[in-house]
Design a protein around this motif. Sequence first.
Motif, short mmCIF file in Angstrom:
data_model
loop_
_atom_site.label_atom_id
_atom_site.label_comp_id
_atom_site.label_asym_id
_atom_site.label_seq_id
_atom_site.Cartn_x
_atom_site.Cartn_y
_atom_site.Cartn_z
N LEU A 139 -14.10 0.37 -32.82
CA LEU A 139 -14.13 -0.93 -32.14
C LEU A 139 -13.32 -0.89 -30.86
CD1 LEU A 139 -13.64 -3.41 -35.13
CD2 LEU A 139 -15.71 -3.11 -33.76
N MET A 140 -12.15 -0.25 -30.90
CA MET A 140 -11.28 -0.21 -29.74
C MET A 140 -11.93 0.55 -28.59
SD MET A 140 -7.40 1.27 -29.38
CE MET A 140 -7.97 2.95 -29.66
N VAL A 141 -12.56 1.69 -28.90
CA VAL A 141 -13.21 2.46 -27.84
C VAL A 141 -14.29 1.63 -27.17
CG1 VAL A 141 -14.64 4.48 -27.36
CG2 VAL A 141 -12.70 4.68 -28.91
N ALA A 142 -15.09 0.91 -27.96
CA ALA A 142 -16.16 0.09 -27.39
C ALA A 142 -15.59 -1.03 -26.51
CB ALA A 142 -17.02 -0.50 -28.50
N TRP A 143 -14.55 -1.71 -27.00
CA TRP A 143 -13.98 -2.83 -26.25
C TRP A 143 -13.18 -2.35 -25.04
CZ3 TRP A 143 -8.79 -3.91 -25.34
CH2 TRP A 143 -8.54 -5.12 -24.69
N LEU A 144 -12.31 -1.37 -25.25
CA LEU A 144 -11.44 -0.91 -24.18
C LEU A 144 -12.24 -0.22 -23.08
CD1 LEU A 144 -8.52 -0.74 -23.24
CD2 LEU A 144 -8.30 1.42 -24.50
N GLY A 145 -13.28 0.54 -23.45
CA GLY A 145 -14.11 1.18 -22.43
C GLY A 145 -14.81 0.17 -21.54
N CYS A 146 -15.31 -0.90 -22.15
CA CYS A 146 -15.95 -1.97 -21.38
C CYS A 146 -14.94 -2.65 -20.47
CB CYS A 146 -16.59 -2.98 -22.33
SG CYS A 146 -17.41 -4.37 -21.55
N TRP A 147 -13.74 -2.92 -20.99
CA TRP A 147 -12.72 -3.62 -20.21
C TRP A 147 -12.21 -2.76 -19.03
CZ3 TRP A 147 -7.49 -2.93 -19.14
CH2 TRP A 147 -6.84 -4.04 -18.61
N LEU A 148 -12.01 -1.46 -19.29
CA LEU A 148 -11.50 -0.58 -18.23
C LEU A 148 -12.49 -0.42 -17.08
CD1 LEU A 148 -9.82 2.28 -20.31
CD2 LEU A 148 -8.68 0.54 -18.92
N THR A 149 -13.77 -0.55 -17.35
CA THR A 149 -14.78 -0.37 -16.30
C THR A 149 -15.20 -1.69 -15.66
OG1 THR A 149 -16.51 -0.37 -18.02
CG2 THR A 149 -15.69 1.77 -17.27
N GLY A 150 -14.52 -2.78 -16.02
CA GLY A 150 -14.75 -4.04 -15.34
C GLY A 150 -15.58 -5.06 -16.07
N GLY A 151 -16.07 -4.74 -17.27
CA GLY A 151 -16.93 -5.69 -17.98
C GLY A 151 -16.13 -6.76 -18.70
N PRO A 152 -16.80 -7.78 -19.21
CA PRO A 152 -18.25 -8.02 -19.22
C PRO A 152 -18.78 -8.45 -17.85
CG PRO A 152 -17.12 -9.87 -20.21
CD PRO A 152 -16.07 -8.83 -19.94
N VAL A 153 -20.04 -8.83 -17.79
CA VAL A 153 -20.71 -9.00 -16.51
C VAL A 153 -20.07 -10.08 -15.66
CG1 VAL A 153 -22.45 -10.60 -17.42
CG2 VAL A 153 -22.97 -9.19 -15.40
N THR A 154 -19.59 -11.17 -16.26
CA THR A 154 -18.98 -12.22 -15.45
C THR A 154 -17.70 -11.74 -14.78
OG1 THR A 154 -17.92 -13.02 -17.49
CG2 THR A 154 -19.95 -14.11 -16.82
N ARG A 155 -16.91 -10.97 -15.52
CA ARG A 155 -15.68 -10.42 -14.95
C ARG A 155 -16.01 -9.38 -13.90
NH1 ARG A 155 -12.46 -5.98 -16.89
NH2 ARG A 155 -10.31 -6.11 -16.11
N TRP A 156 -16.99 -8.52 -14.20
CA TRP A 156 -17.38 -7.49 -13.24
C TRP A 156 -17.90 -8.11 -11.94
CZ3 TRP A 156 -21.81 -6.17 -10.65
CH2 TRP A 156 -21.85 -4.88 -10.08
#
Length: 201
Positions: A139-156
């Motif tokens: 779960l952490m890899v999925a969430w942290l990877g998305c967060w580190l690359t700027g996601g979700p789409v509204t944040r990006w």
Amino acid sequence: PRDPNGGWSGGYPSPRPAPYGVSPYATPSGGGNEPEQPLFEMADVWTTLLGTIAVLIVGVVATFIWVWVAPRAVAVKDAKGGVSLLVPETKAFAGADATYFFVTLGAGLLCGAVAAIIARHRGLAVTVALGGGGFLSGLMVAWLGCWLTGGPVTRWAHHASTGNHDLFIQLQTRPFIMAWPIAALVVTFFVALATSNRSPA
């Protein structure tokens, strides 16, 4: 027939021996008065806690590996703030999911192998640490990877400037989260199976 003491001998002068050594149903030699071993000792609690923390640390490393090697789709942000894919039929999303699967699968195999080497005698504690810690790490890899690359789409989209950019990565295939704990537990299971028939040193 009766024995000299008046009992029934059943045709055998002494109790019949177990055919394959010690019977698994035999009463312990002490008459069954020995105190039962607790299912979970304090050492097992520490093994579970420290093992889970160690697995989560490996999860942080796995996250950076996923972010580094996963393919990224290219998205375009226009002057009005709209976001669209540069190549709508891109296979980057499937590639990112496959990369996540193999990274977490490898991490699970590694954790299972290390646990089997250094803490196999703490069977239940190791199982809890690998199963629970592996699931949390997935779960952490999925969430942290998305967060580190700027996601979700509204944040990006809020932080991206107008033009072409690498889109954030996000796990689409949720069942892949189970790759880590299943791989780790399978390794420990086969190690335990392979060593269960060995005589203790």
